[in-house]
Design an enzyme around this catalytic site. Structure first.
Site, PDB file in Angstrom:
ATOM      1  N   GLY A 199      75.737  59.402  13.746  1.00 12.70           N
ATOM      2  CA  GLY A 199      75.400  57.925  13.237  1.00 12.70           C
ATOM      3  C   GLY A 199      75.081  58.006  11.682  1.00 12.70           C
ATOM      4  O   GLY A 199      74.997  59.085  10.755  1.00 12.70           O
ATOM      5  N   ASN A 200      74.581  56.692  11.202  1.00 14.41           N
ATOM      6  CA  ASN A 200      73.952  56.589   9.847  1.00 14.41           C
ATOM      7  C   ASN A 200      72.987  55.694   9.980  1.00 14.41           C
ATOM      8  O   ASN A 200      72.441  55.109  10.980  1.00 14.41           O
ATOM      9  CB  ASN A 200      74.952  56.182   8.898  1.00 14.41           C
ATOM     10  CG  ASN A 200      75.740  54.891   9.216  1.00 14.41           C
ATOM     11  OD1 ASN A 200      74.755  53.876   9.246  1.00 14.41           O
ATOM     12  ND2 ASN A 200      77.116  54.805   9.768  1.00 14.41           N
TER      13      ASN A 200
END
Ligand code: C5P
Length: 228
Positions: A29-30
């Site tokens: 993810g980010n």
């Protein structure tokens, strides 16, 4: 900024950050919170637009007054954006889309192996959703991209933005320096908007809501005549 200057307009906004599944319990993810994109969706709805928010793992409350499509991965976001974009007046790609995803998604939880100190993940490129829209027939749909860059030099930052706008075939590109005073989860933002002739068509600084209105001012001024 007229109260209802976007009445009769259909605007698609993507927001948040994609999660690329690795196995049933893990993802890549980010740090995108979705704040700026959600503010744009909320502000556009307040100005009378019919808004579809394609929401990827938001860390902020969902805005009222919008149709919301929940997605998680880049491929899901792509499907939802493409569908919503048909006939839209503007598509605002504020989501942080993963450039790569795991080449394979394991059906079972990936286990650690005794004695194995390294694990290599193979990733494959995700489609560039904005560039695909930019290359497709999108007459009458204004395409707005975002760039979050860590480049500190203002001129180089703007050059990156201009190159990105051209590469993606977007009409407008909103650039912000992450880590300026700001960033993904911050409440404030500073952006510049680069237009087709490479000129800076707007700059906005302040709360993400006031920046959202600044961006929408530019969009409202460039929509094809019609509705409104
Ligand atoms: O290339 P970069 O990720 O910096 O471009 C950012 C812009 O492109 C954003 O508007 C983002 O939503 C969009 N994007 C996309 N599909 C990708 C990667 C980015 O639409 N796979």
């Amino acid at each position: 900024r007229g109260a209802h200057d976007l009445a009769g307009r259909r605007i698609v906004v993507s927001a948040g950050g994609t999660r690329e599944p690795l196995d049933p319990v893990r993802f890549l993810g980010n740090r995108s919170s979705g704040k700026q994109g959600v503010a744009i969706a909320e502000a556009a709805a307040a100005r009378g637009a019919e808004v579809t928010l394609v929401a990827a793992n938001l860390e902020v409350a969902e805005p009222g007054g919008c149709r919301i499509r929940h997605v998680s991965s880049a491929l899901e976001l792509r499907d939802a954006v493409r569908e919503a974009a048909v006939g839209a007046d503007a598509v605002v790609m504020a989501a942080a889309v993963a450039d790569y995803r795991p080449a394979a998604v394991s059906e079972a939880k990936i286990k650690k192996v005794d004695g194995q100190d390294h694990l290599t993940l193979e990733l494959v490129r995700n489609p560039d959703i904005l560039a695909e829209l930019g290359a497709s027939d999108h007459d009458g749909t204004l395409l707005v991209g975002f760039a979050a860059e860590t480049e500190a030099d203002r001129d180089r930052l703007l050059e990156l933005a201009r190159a990105k706008r051209r590469a993606k075939g977007a009409d407008l590109l909103v650039v912000n320096r992450v880590g300026w005073s700001q960033g993904f989860a911050a409440d404030e933002n500073t952006v510049a908007v680069v237009g087709p002739d490479d000129a800076i068509v707007a700059e906005a600084s302040g709360s993400k809501m006031s920046v959202a209105h600044g961006i929408l001012d530019v969009i409202a001024g460039r929509l094809a005549p019609g509705a409104a």
